[in-house]
Design a protein around this motif. Structure first.
Motif, mmCIF file in Angstrom:
data_model
loop_
_atom_site.group_PDB
_atom_site.id
_atom_site.type_symbol
_atom_site.label_atom_id
_atom_site.label_comp_id
_atom_site.label_asym_id
_atom_site.label_seq_id
_atom_site.Cartn_x
_atom_site.Cartn_y
_atom_site.Cartn_z
ATOM 1 N N THR A 88 0.738 -1.493 0.338
ATOM 2 C CA THR A 88 0.023 0.128 -0.249
ATOM 3 C C THR A 88 0.565 1.444 -0.343
ATOM 4 O O THR A 88 -0.141 2.369 -0.515
ATOM 5 N N ALA A 89 1.880 1.438 0.304
ATOM 6 C CA ALA A 89 3.029 1.883 0.163
ATOM 7 C C ALA A 89 2.797 2.817 -0.972
ATOM 8 O O ALA A 89 3.289 2.171 -2.151
ATOM 9 N N ALA A 90 2.440 4.398 -1.272
ATOM 10 C CA ALA A 90 2.190 5.141 -2.893
ATOM 11 C C ALA A 90 3.408 5.799 -2.835
ATOM 12 O O ALA A 90 4.273 5.960 -4.460
ATOM 13 N N ALA A 91 4.148 6.507 -2.153
ATOM 14 C CA ALA A 91 6.004 6.650 -2.067
ATOM 15 C C ALA A 91 6.812 6.454 -1.203
ATOM 16 O O ALA A 91 6.742 5.603 -0.208
ATOM 17 N N LEU A 92 8.014 6.815 -1.595
ATOM 18 C CA LEU A 92 9.116 6.230 -0.942
ATOM 19 C C LEU A 92 9.159 7.115 0.284
ATOM 20 O O LEU A 92 9.499 6.239 1.527
ATOM 21 N N SER A 93 8.897 7.791 0.145
ATOM 22 C CA SER A 93 8.478 9.172 1.896
ATOM 23 C C SER A 93 7.481 7.974 2.798
ATOM 24 O O SER A 93 8.111 8.183 4.076
ATOM 25 N N ASP A 94 6.373 7.710 2.376
ATOM 26 C CA ASP A 94 5.786 6.678 3.416
ATOM 27 C C ASP A 94 6.763 5.820 4.252
ATOM 28 O O ASP A 94 6.185 5.391 5.263
ATOM 29 N N LEU A 95 7.023 5.403 3.517
ATOM 30 C CA LEU A 95 8.285 3.817 4.123
ATOM 31 C C LEU A 95 8.805 4.180 5.522
ATOM 32 O O LEU A 95 8.861 3.319 6.694
ATOM 33 N N THR A 96 8.737 5.384 5.837
ATOM 34 C CA THR A 96 9.379 5.674 7.287
ATOM 35 C C THR A 96 8.190 6.772 7.663
ATOM 36 O O THR A 96 8.458 6.709 9.803
ATOM 37 N N THR A 97 7.531 5.785 7.576
ATOM 38 C CA THR A 97 6.106 7.168 8.463
ATOM 39 C C THR A 97 5.557 5.731 8.984
ATOM 40 O O THR A 97 4.431 5.692 9.844
ATOM 41 N N GLN A 98 5.749 4.340 9.072
ATOM 42 C CA GLN A 98 5.483 2.979 9.564
ATOM 43 C C GLN A 98 7.042 2.555 10.224
ATOM 44 O O GLN A 98 7.948 2.850 9.791
ATOM 45 N N PRO A 99 6.644 2.134 11.451
ATOM 46 C CA PRO A 99 7.729 1.577 11.855
ATOM 47 C C PRO A 99 8.544 0.327 11.540
ATOM 48 O O PRO A 99 9.925 0.202 11.772
ATOM 49 N N SER A 100 7.306 -0.558 10.485
ATOM 50 C CA SER A 100 8.086 -1.331 10.328
ATOM 51 C C SER A 100 7.493 -0.998 8.428
ATOM 52 O O SER A 100 6.704 -0.750 8.095
ATOM 53 N N VAL A 101 8.503 -1.991 7.181
ATOM 54 C CA VAL A 101 7.858 -2.512 6.277
ATOM 55 C C VAL A 101 6.421 -3.339 5.719
ATOM 56 O O VAL A 101 5.430 -3.144 5.030
ATOM 57 N N ALA A 102 6.283 -4.061 6.994
ATOM 58 C CA ALA A 102 5.394 -5.017 7.579
ATOM 59 C C ALA A 102 3.811 -4.264 7.817
ATOM 60 O O ALA A 102 2.876 -4.553 6.884
ATOM 61 N N ASN A 103 4.424 -2.675 8.121
ATOM 62 C CA ASN A 103 2.671 -2.531 8.309
ATOM 63 C C ASN A 103 2.250 -2.395 6.445
ATOM 64 O O ASN A 103 0.795 -1.923 6.620
ATOM 65 N N PHE A 104 2.806 -1.936 5.334
ATOM 66 C CA PHE A 104 2.007 -1.651 3.699
ATOM 67 C C PHE A 104 2.238 -3.153 3.465
ATOM 68 O O PHE A 104 1.340 -2.965 2.339
ATOM 69 N N PHE A 105 2.592 -3.964 4.236
ATOM 70 C CA PHE A 105 1.883 -5.053 3.351
ATOM 71 C C PHE A 105 0.400 -5.748 4.062
ATOM 72 O O PHE A 105 -0.186 -6.332 5.318
ATOM 73 N N GLN A 106 -0.381 -5.896 3.042
ATOM 74 C CA GLN A 106 -1.955 -6.691 2.911
ATOM 75 C C GLN A 106 -2.376 -7.625 2.875
ATOM 76 O O GLN A 106 -3.574 -8.094 2.135
#
Length: 206
Positions: free
Chosen positions: A141-159
């Motif tokens: 679900t991350a749309a931009a590179l900068s989104d990745l640092t808004t969560q503590p882990s990239v796992a938050n972006f996998f659905q």
């Protein structure tokens, strides 16, 4: 006098029956069909119904396997893209380090991230191929590179859930026939996140 008449009637009946059988045989030969309906098969009807049931089940499995084969082709192409993106990212970092300059590096990194996200969200026939049990849900679900640092882990972006992709190959056996987006891209996205975190940190930018 009754006996000759009776004999003629019996002979005529046999003749008509013989002609009827001949007509039926000719019809079977010309049409390629033994009968127009199940009742025409007599005591073979039950065996025929069982055979048709088996054929329908086999046809269903064959159709499913053909669809799975196409889906696997889409998955393979996407996995090759992810692998190629990882190699390109490595080369971009090596080149920046070798030249002693990070000019334009983040632009390359952003472009590679976008390509990787698109690969993880590959669709076939309207379904996400790396989501499996949640095929209508975008797996990454991350749309931009900068989104990745808004969560503590990239796992938050996998659905994509936790259901392992499997397909049935016969009445009793199943095999794994795919991957989840988490398996295919979490390691690469963690590297992207680390790069973005450094870019935003006190030591940045490149």
């Amino acid at each position: 006098d009754a006996l000759p008449i009776s004999g003629y009637q019996s002979g005529l009946t046999n003749l008509l029956a013989s002609e009827s059988r001949e007509i039926a045989a000719q019809k079977q030969v010309s049409s390629g069909m033994l009968a127009d309906n199940l009742s025409g098969f007599g005591n073979q009807t039950q065996a025929l119904i069982a055979t048709q049931s088996v054929k329908a089940r086999v046809d269903g499995l064959v159709g499913q396997l053909k669809q799975t084969s196409v889906q696997l082709t889409f998955q393979q192409t996407a996995l090759e893209q992810v692998n190629s993106i990882a190699q390109s990212l490595q080369q971009a970092l090596i080149s920046a380090q070798g030249s002693g300059s990070g000019t334009g590096l983040m632009g390359q990194v952003q472009s590679l991230f976008t390509q990787a996200a698109q690969a993880l969200n590959t669709q076939y026939n309207g379904n996400y191929v790396f989501s499996r049990g949640q095929t209508a849900t975008q797996p990454f679900t991350a749309a931009a590179l900068s989104d990745l640092t808004t969560q503590p882990s990239v796992a938050n972006f996998f659905q994509d859930g936790t259901l392992t992709p499997v397909s049935r190959i016969d009445d009793t056996a199943t095999v794994q026939t795919g991957f989840l987006a988490t398996d295919a891209g979490s390691a690469l996205m963690t590297v992207f996140r680390s790069i973005q975190a450094f870019q935003q940190g006190v030591s940045g930018s490149f």
